[in-house]
Write an enzyme that holds these catalytic residues in place. Structure first.
Site, short mmCIF file in Angstrom:
data_model
loop_
_atom_site.label_atom_id
_atom_site.label_comp_id
_atom_site.label_asym_id
_atom_site.label_seq_id
_atom_site.Cartn_x
_atom_site.Cartn_y
_atom_site.Cartn_z
CG HIS A 7 -15.98 0.99 36.08
ND1 HIS A 7 -17.54 0.49 36.42
CD2 HIS A 7 -15.84 1.32 36.92
CE1 HIS A 7 -16.87 0.78 38.35
NE2 HIS A 7 -16.46 1.41 38.50
CG ASN B 89 -17.99 3.30 41.12
OD1 ASN B 89 -18.81 1.78 41.34
ND2 ASN B 89 -16.86 3.40 40.91
CB CYS C 229 -14.99 -2.45 38.13
SG CYS C 229 -14.56 -1.19 39.91
#
Lengths: 337, 80
Positions: free
Chosen positions: A263, A293, A115
């Site tokens: 993120h 995600n 991430c």
């Protein structure tokens, strides 16, 4: 002076889709509406069985080249960020050099971050450009976490999607920085909280097979494991510290930041972070509803979407913050051109 | 623990547990049915927002009632 500048971003999501309705059907105890409410995700892009990170990376880079910003032969250095490489060896970046038609005197390396990877990539690209090592750097982020996820693990299956982004960083004449300052952070004590335990050389085989946890999520040691509460706690601590550290280094207040792109972990986490940092809603991006995600690609996809929708204008200052697996985090200022 | 803070916390906790606020008495049991990771995230967020403290997640997930959760929060607040 030559300053490293992001001049183009292109992204690619694989064709496969996993909707909340499908998840509700398969997992049973959560409705599609509840999944959307809790995660902010309506559908996830999922790579095909034979589709690897390199395939997503090629598609994203080809879109970038098709945009006319540069040609493959213009690239001096390829940085490829992934945690789901095609092989242990060789580096996927080497495969990408050949598939994309980059020059053979082009540098190409993989780096393994999740991430936080995009922000790390920007820092590496800036160093290469402003040191005179490379004039044009192609930073590609691509991951296929879905291949690590057990179909019966709702804790990860509801969150993650696959995707890639290609970002062009070039040196331009400018008075002030277009990238940076940066801040970084690492706390490897958190490694067990987001991990694929087996499959590497420390633990080559997934002995024991699939077992359920207390919440009824099934996984084997070869699957992705995420301790959601621990990751959430870590993020609530680390991200505000990183933001404030970056503001001090930038020597300006939070109000001077035109837009914030964190993120895109999930909506719940982002809303809590926004509230905690007192960032106005109109200057904060939440937008993973269509893709989930996508790990290292969430920030460039969000930046591309935010510019495309007019939420971010040329000449503005955007704070980007990546955080997660590692634990690893990084934050930077990006001047949009 | 200030009553206003407790009231604010319980309101957020009710949302995390998907139950009516009226149902959330001290003896309310946290079970595998309602105390899942999503509810725990909600509780962590509520504690962070209302009390501004970090809660050790290993202690949080071991709580089996709202009373135990409130006692944990009270202890953490007292420890500063």
């Amino acid at each position: 002076m030559i300053k490293a500048t992001v001049t183009a971003i292109a992204s690619y999501l694989p064709a496969g889709r996993l909707s909340n309705a499908q998840l509700a059907d398969e997992l049973g105890d959560w409705s599609a509406e509840r999944i959307l409410e809790k995660t902010g995700i309506a559908t996830r892009a999922i790579a095909g069985a034979d589709e690897c990170a390199s395939d997503l990376a090629v598609a994203a880079a080809q879109r970038l080249f098709a945009g006319g910003h540069c040609a493959p032969e213009d690239i001096d250095f390829l940085l490829f960020c992934t945690q789901s490489p095609d092989y242990f060896l060789p580096a996927t970046a080497c495969l990408l050099q050949a598939r994309l038609g980059l020059r053979t005197d082009c540098g190409a390396i993989d780096f393994n971050q999740g991430c936080s990877g995009f922000v790390y990539g920007l820092a590496l690209a800036k160093s290469l450009v402003e040191s005179g090592t490379a004039a044009r750097v192609l930073l590609i982020t691509a991951d296929t976490y879905s291949k690590f996820i057990n179909p019966r693990d709702r804790s990860t299956r509801t969150i993650f999607g696959d995707g890639a982004a290609a970002t062009l960083v070039v040196g331009v004449e400018a008075e002030s920085d277009r990238l940076g300052p940066f801040v970084f952070g690492t706390d490897g004590s958190g490694a067990p909280n987001l991990i694929v335990p087996a499959g590497g050389l420390r633990r080559p085989h997934a002995e024991g097979g699939e077992t359920p946890d207390d919440a009824g999520n099934w996984r084997s040691p070869a699957n992705l494991y995420m301790n959601g509460p621990e990751i959430f706690s870590f993020s609530l601590k680390a991200v505000p510290l990183a933001v404030n550290s970056l503001l001090r280094r930038w020597n300006r207040p939070l109000e001077a930041v035109d837009f914030f792109i964190f993120h895109q972990a999930n909506r719940f986490m982002l809303e809590r972070l926004r509230n905690k940092l007192k960032i106005p809603e109109e200057r904060f991006w939440i937008g993973m509803e269509h893709c989930g995600n996508t790990v290292s690609s969430t920030i460039p996809i969000a930046l591309q979407d935010a510019v495309g929708q007019g939420r971010v204008q040329p000449g503005t200052s955007v704070m980007v913050v990546g955080f997660g697996v590692g634990y690893s985090w990084a934050a930077a200022m990006v001047q949009v051109v | 623990m200030q009553e206003t803070e407790k009231a604010a916390f319980l309101e957020k906790l009710a949302g995390a547990l998907d139950v009516e606020l009226d149902a959330l008495h001290d003896g309310f049991q946290l079970t595998s049915e309602n105390w899942d990771s999503v509810a725990q995230l909600g509780a962590i967020a509520a504690i962070d927002e209302v009390y501004g403290i970090d809660v050790p997640t290993n202690e949080l997930i071991e709580c089996t009632s709202v009373r135990a959760l409130l006692q944990l929060v009270q202890r953490l607040v007292a420890e500063g």
